[in-house]
Design a protein around this motif. Sequence first.
Motif, short mmCIF file in Angstrom:
data_model
loop_
_atom_site.label_atom_id
_atom_site.label_comp_id
_atom_site.label_asym_id
_atom_site.label_seq_id
_atom_site.Cartn_x
_atom_site.Cartn_y
_atom_site.Cartn_z
N UNK A 54 24.04 36.61 -117.22
CA UNK A 54 22.69 36.96 -117.52
C UNK A 54 22.23 37.00 -115.75
N UNK A 55 22.61 36.95 -114.96
CA UNK A 55 22.57 37.11 -113.31
C UNK A 55 21.37 35.99 -113.31
N UNK A 56 21.58 34.35 -114.18
CA UNK A 56 21.02 33.65 -113.35
C UNK A 56 20.01 32.92 -114.52
N UNK A 57 19.91 33.37 -115.51
CA UNK A 57 19.25 33.49 -116.77
C UNK A 57 19.47 32.29 -117.42
N UNK A 58 21.09 31.62 -117.39
CA UNK A 58 21.65 30.28 -117.76
C UNK A 58 21.11 28.96 -117.37
N UNK A 59 20.95 29.58 -116.35
CA UNK A 59 20.26 28.48 -115.74
C UNK A 59 18.78 28.32 -115.51
N UNK A 60 18.54 29.32 -115.34
CA UNK A 60 17.35 28.75 -115.95
C UNK A 60 16.66 28.49 -117.97
N UNK A 61 17.28 29.08 -118.03
CA UNK A 61 17.14 28.73 -119.95
C UNK A 61 17.93 27.25 -120.19
N UNK A 62 18.88 26.99 -119.10
CA UNK A 62 19.25 24.85 -118.81
C UNK A 62 18.35 24.50 -118.71
N UNK A 63 16.96 24.43 -117.90
CA UNK A 63 15.93 23.27 -117.16
C UNK A 63 15.06 23.47 -118.62
N UNK A 64 15.07 24.40 -118.89
CA UNK A 64 13.99 24.62 -120.24
C UNK A 64 14.11 24.00 -120.75
N UNK A 120 15.07 16.04 -122.94
CA UNK A 120 14.76 14.77 -122.28
C UNK A 120 13.05 14.64 -123.00
N UNK A 121 12.45 15.35 -123.20
CA UNK A 121 10.99 14.51 -124.46
C UNK A 121 11.30 13.90 -125.03
N UNK A 122 12.45 14.67 -126.26
CA UNK A 122 12.82 14.40 -127.39
C UNK A 122 14.05 13.28 -126.89
N UNK A 123 13.87 12.45 -126.12
CA UNK A 123 15.19 11.42 -126.10
C UNK A 123 16.19 12.14 -127.24
N UNK A 124 16.83 13.21 -127.26
CA UNK A 124 17.87 13.14 -128.04
C UNK A 124 19.18 12.93 -127.31
N UNK A 125 20.03 12.55 -127.32
CA UNK A 125 21.30 12.21 -127.46
C UNK A 125 22.28 13.48 -127.03
N UNK A 126 23.47 13.18 -126.34
CA UNK A 126 23.72 14.93 -126.15
C UNK A 126 24.79 14.59 -124.29
N UNK A 127 26.25 15.25 -124.81
CA UNK A 127 26.71 15.68 -123.50
C UNK A 127 26.81 16.78 -122.52
N UNK A 128 27.11 16.87 -121.73
CA UNK A 128 26.32 18.25 -121.01
C UNK A 128 27.86 19.13 -120.40
N UNK A 129 27.88 19.69 -120.42
CA UNK A 129 29.20 20.81 -119.13
C UNK A 129 28.79 21.76 -119.15
#
Length: 295
Positions: free
Chosen positions: A11-21, A27-36
């Motif tokens: 999306x022309x950088x929308x992916x990065x903005x969405x990822x930050x949110x 992090x607030x929810x302290x959910x276990x996850x792996x990110x790639x």
Amino acid sequence: MYGLIVNTAAGGGKGLRMWRKIEEELQKRELPCLVSFTAKPADATKLAAMLVENGAETIVIIGGDGTVSEAAEALVYTGVPLGIIPAGSGNDFARSQGIPKQADAALKIVLAGNERTIDVLRINERYGLTVAGIGIDAQVAQTVNESGYKQWFNAVRLGRLTYFACVFQALKTFRPAEVTVTIDGKKQRFSHAWLIAAANSPTYGGNIPICPEAICDDGRLNVCLLQSKTAGPLLRLLPKIVRGKHAANDHIRFFSGTDVVIEADPPLRVQSDGEYTGETPVQVKIIKDALTVIS
């Protein structure tokens, strides 16, 4: 554990903005996850398989239709659910699943974990989710992905206009073909074919309902064929097609089946989920109940 695949360029950088949110909320929810993070085409297929191997029980995509489709390649028949945070310019698959475009609302759906099983397309040796397009739409898809229009329109949040700009660009060079369409063994020939769309869901190209009656869990393909000696009649029909109000006539044909083979002279380009995949001949089959999604 969640396995996240992020296409920051979607999306022309929308992916990065969405990822930050999303990152902040996780992090607030302290959910276990792996990110790639994807770096090049086809990365999401390899990353999805790797994340599952490393213990991810749900794969979540932050990206567009192309990234979602790539990940699905690795998840078909596994039972591992696929969640989506739509961040592309079209997001047709997410829309077909009722997933909102807002990051927080889409994340709520992912975390609710309501699963359903849907059909997928088998396009020669690969899988697809929404529509396999043969003809001018595949040329448009290739032009869209190579064009500077996409980045510019995405930047001003008018991504859908990319498709229409490239339609008119493709019209300058595209020539219709003589095609043979074989549906469930029944062969038919058509002259001056511009487009054959084999659909598992109604829309593509950023919410263009090419096959309005297509449903992703009915075990059927819906097929739309456009034919005309010249572009004029199809351009006049375009407003109806964009609204999903097109009906069968001398230029539009509708079919339904489970197995479609398209042959063309000269060969026509093929696209799936907005990504160019090759040329005819092509076989498109519906694969029943092959993918688990969260929606």
